[in-house]
Motif scaffolding. Structure first.
Motif, short mmCIF file in Angstrom:
data_model
loop_
_atom_site.label_atom_id
_atom_site.label_comp_id
_atom_site.label_asym_id
_atom_site.label_seq_id
_atom_site.Cartn_x
_atom_site.Cartn_y
_atom_site.Cartn_z
N ASP A 1 -1.10 -15.21 -2.61
CA ASP A 1 0.28 -15.63 -2.37
C ASP A 1 1.21 -14.45 -2.05
O ASP A 1 2.40 -14.64 -1.85
CB ASP A 1 0.82 -16.43 -3.55
CG ASP A 1 0.82 -15.67 -4.87
OD1 ASP A 1 0.18 -14.59 -4.95
OD2 ASP A 1 1.44 -16.16 -5.83
N TRP A 2 0.66 -13.24 -2.00
CA TRP A 2 1.50 -12.08 -1.68
C TRP A 2 1.83 -12.07 -0.19
O TRP A 2 1.08 -12.58 0.64
CB TRP A 2 0.80 -10.79 -2.09
CG TRP A 2 0.87 -10.54 -3.56
CD1 TRP A 2 0.84 -11.48 -4.56
CD2 TRP A 2 0.98 -9.29 -4.20
NE1 TRP A 2 0.91 -10.87 -5.78
CE2 TRP A 2 1.01 -9.53 -5.60
CE3 TRP A 2 1.05 -7.98 -3.74
CZ2 TRP A 2 1.10 -8.51 -6.53
CZ3 TRP A 2 1.15 -6.96 -4.67
CH2 TRP A 2 1.18 -7.23 -6.05
N ILE A 3 2.94 -11.44 0.13
CA ILE A 3 3.42 -11.36 1.52
C ILE A 3 3.03 -10.00 2.09
O ILE A 3 3.30 -8.96 1.49
CB ILE A 3 4.96 -11.54 1.55
CG1 ILE A 3 5.31 -12.91 0.96
CG2 ILE A 3 5.50 -11.37 2.96
CD1 ILE A 3 6.69 -13.00 0.39
N VAL A 4 2.40 -10.03 3.27
CA VAL A 4 1.92 -8.81 3.93
C VAL A 4 2.81 -8.54 5.14
O VAL A 4 3.01 -9.41 5.98
CB VAL A 4 0.45 -8.96 4.38
CG1 VAL A 4 -0.02 -7.70 5.08
CG2 VAL A 4 -0.44 -9.30 3.20
N THR A 5 3.31 -7.31 5.21
CA THR A 5 4.16 -6.91 6.32
C THR A 5 3.68 -5.57 6.88
O THR A 5 3.67 -4.58 6.14
CB THR A 5 5.62 -6.74 5.85
OG1 THR A 5 6.01 -7.89 5.09
CG2 THR A 5 6.56 -6.53 7.01
N PRO A 6 3.28 -5.54 8.15
CA PRO A 6 2.96 -4.23 8.73
C PRO A 6 4.26 -3.45 8.90
O PRO A 6 5.27 -4.00 9.33
CB PRO A 6 2.35 -4.55 10.09
CG PRO A 6 2.26 -6.04 10.18
CD PRO A 6 3.05 -6.63 9.06
N ASP A 7 4.25 -2.19 8.53
CA ASP A 7 5.44 -1.37 8.66
C ASP A 7 5.33 -0.52 9.91
O ASP A 7 4.26 0.00 10.21
CB ASP A 7 5.58 -0.48 7.41
CG ASP A 7 6.92 0.21 7.38
OD1 ASP A 7 7.04 1.27 8.04
OD2 ASP A 7 7.84 -0.30 6.72
N PRO A 8 6.42 -0.34 10.65
CA PRO A 8 6.37 0.48 11.86
C PRO A 8 5.94 1.92 11.61
O PRO A 8 5.48 2.61 12.50
CB PRO A 8 7.80 0.44 12.40
CG PRO A 8 8.51 -0.63 11.67
CD PRO A 8 7.73 -0.94 10.44
N GLU A 9 6.08 2.40 10.36
CA GLU A 9 5.67 3.77 10.03
C GLU A 9 4.15 3.93 10.01
O GLU A 9 3.65 5.02 9.84
CB GLU A 9 6.25 4.17 8.67
CG GLU A 9 7.76 4.22 8.64
CD GLU A 9 8.32 5.41 9.39
OE1 GLU A 9 7.76 6.50 9.29
OE2 GLU A 9 9.33 5.23 10.09
N GLY A 10 3.40 2.80 10.08
CA GLY A 10 1.95 2.89 10.14
C GLY A 10 1.23 2.50 8.87
O GLY A 10 0.07 2.82 8.70
N PHE A 11 1.88 1.80 7.95
CA PHE A 11 1.19 1.35 6.76
C PHE A 11 1.43 -0.13 6.56
O PHE A 11 2.26 -0.74 7.22
CB PHE A 11 1.61 2.16 5.52
CG PHE A 11 3.08 2.09 5.20
CD1 PHE A 11 3.58 1.10 4.38
CD2 PHE A 11 3.96 3.04 5.70
CE1 PHE A 11 4.92 1.04 4.07
CE2 PHE A 11 5.31 2.99 5.40
CZ PHE A 11 5.79 1.98 4.58
N MET A 12 0.68 -0.73 5.64
CA MET A 12 0.84 -2.14 5.30
C MET A 12 1.64 -2.21 4.00
O MET A 12 1.40 -1.44 3.08
CB MET A 12 -0.51 -2.81 5.08
CG MET A 12 -1.40 -2.81 6.30
SD MET A 12 -0.72 -3.70 7.70
CE MET A 12 -0.95 -5.37 7.18
N LYS A 13 2.56 -3.15 3.95
CA LYS A 13 3.36 -3.37 2.75
C LYS A 13 3.06 -4.77 2.24
O LYS A 13 3.11 -5.73 3.00
CB LYS A 13 4.84 -3.20 3.06
CG LYS A 13 5.74 -3.36 1.84
CD LYS A 13 7.16 -2.97 2.16
CE LYS A 13 7.96 -4.22 2.40
NZ LYS A 13 9.39 -3.98 2.56
N LEU A 14 2.73 -4.87 0.96
CA LEU A 14 2.45 -6.15 0.33
C LEU A 14 3.40 -6.33 -0.85
O LEU A 14 3.59 -5.39 -1.63
CB LEU A 14 1.01 -6.21 -0.20
CG LEU A 14 -0.10 -6.16 0.84
CD1 LEU A 14 -0.44 -4.73 1.21
CD2 LEU A 14 -1.33 -6.84 0.32
#
Length: 192
Positions: A40-53
């Motif tokens: 149920d976590w939200i995954v967002t690719p960050d423009p800086e080059g990493f994944m944020k959950l």
């Protein structure tokens, strides 16, 4: 720390068990870095080059990034030293933050946890928070995971972190020809 060390050793990937737990899998760069996370976590690719959950209530945040490593010589710094170097950029961590290291058959891991005070804009107050940083490396790849959560959310936030670390895998330098070649997709596809 003893329970965390046992979990850091990792287990073999099991898509059926992950499905029962409600986990999903992050697969970066055709399987060169992967780990399970709460479904149920939200995954967002960050423009800086990493994944944020982030968890659904936005109370915990996990960030993941990785590097392809050039061939490393025998004088390359160990993962503990690499983590210490990374932590130097985090003022809340401090130079005396203890580092725990674990060696798996396929990679080396080093992680540290520290406490700090932070403004909680949702509650409008200052609260105690924790940060965890982990460096995992094998001869081909290095991953950095950073994790932040409120101190009073440790009851659910720490097991979520431990499961991420337990399921963390680094590739062997041979890229998959297509995402369909990944073990998780192949195994589900081959089921009757």
């Amino acid at each position: 720390m003893r329970a965390t060390n046992a979990r850091m050793r990792g287990t073999e990937p099991d898509p059926e068990e992950r499905a029962r737990r409600g986990e999903k899998i992050i697969i970066l760069d055709r399987g060169n870095v992967e780990f399970g996370y709460p479904g149920d976590w939200i995954v967002t690719p960050d423009p800086e080059g990493f994944m944020k959950l982030t968890d659904p209530a936005d109370q915990a945040r996990l960030e993941a990034s990785y590097l392809r490593l050039p061939p490393l010589g025998p004088d390359a710094p160990p993962v503990e030293e690499r983590l210490r170097y990374a932590l130097a950029a985090e003022p809340q961590a401090g130079p005396l933050t203890p580092i725990v290291s674990v060696e798996r058959a396929d990679m080396q891991l080093a992680w540290a946890e520290y406490r700090y005070e932070c403004d909680d804009t949702d509650r409008g107050e200052r609260r105690r928070a924790r940060g965890r940083w982990l460096v995992a490396a094998n001869p081909y790849f290095q991953a950095l995971l950073t994790y932040y959560y409120w101190d009073d959310d440790a009851g659910w936030a720490v097991p979520a972190w431990e499961r991420v670390v337990e399921t963390l895998r680094l590739g062997n330098g041979i890229p998959l020809e297509s995402p369909k070649d990944h073990w998780a997709v192949r195994r589900w596809k081959d089921k009757p």
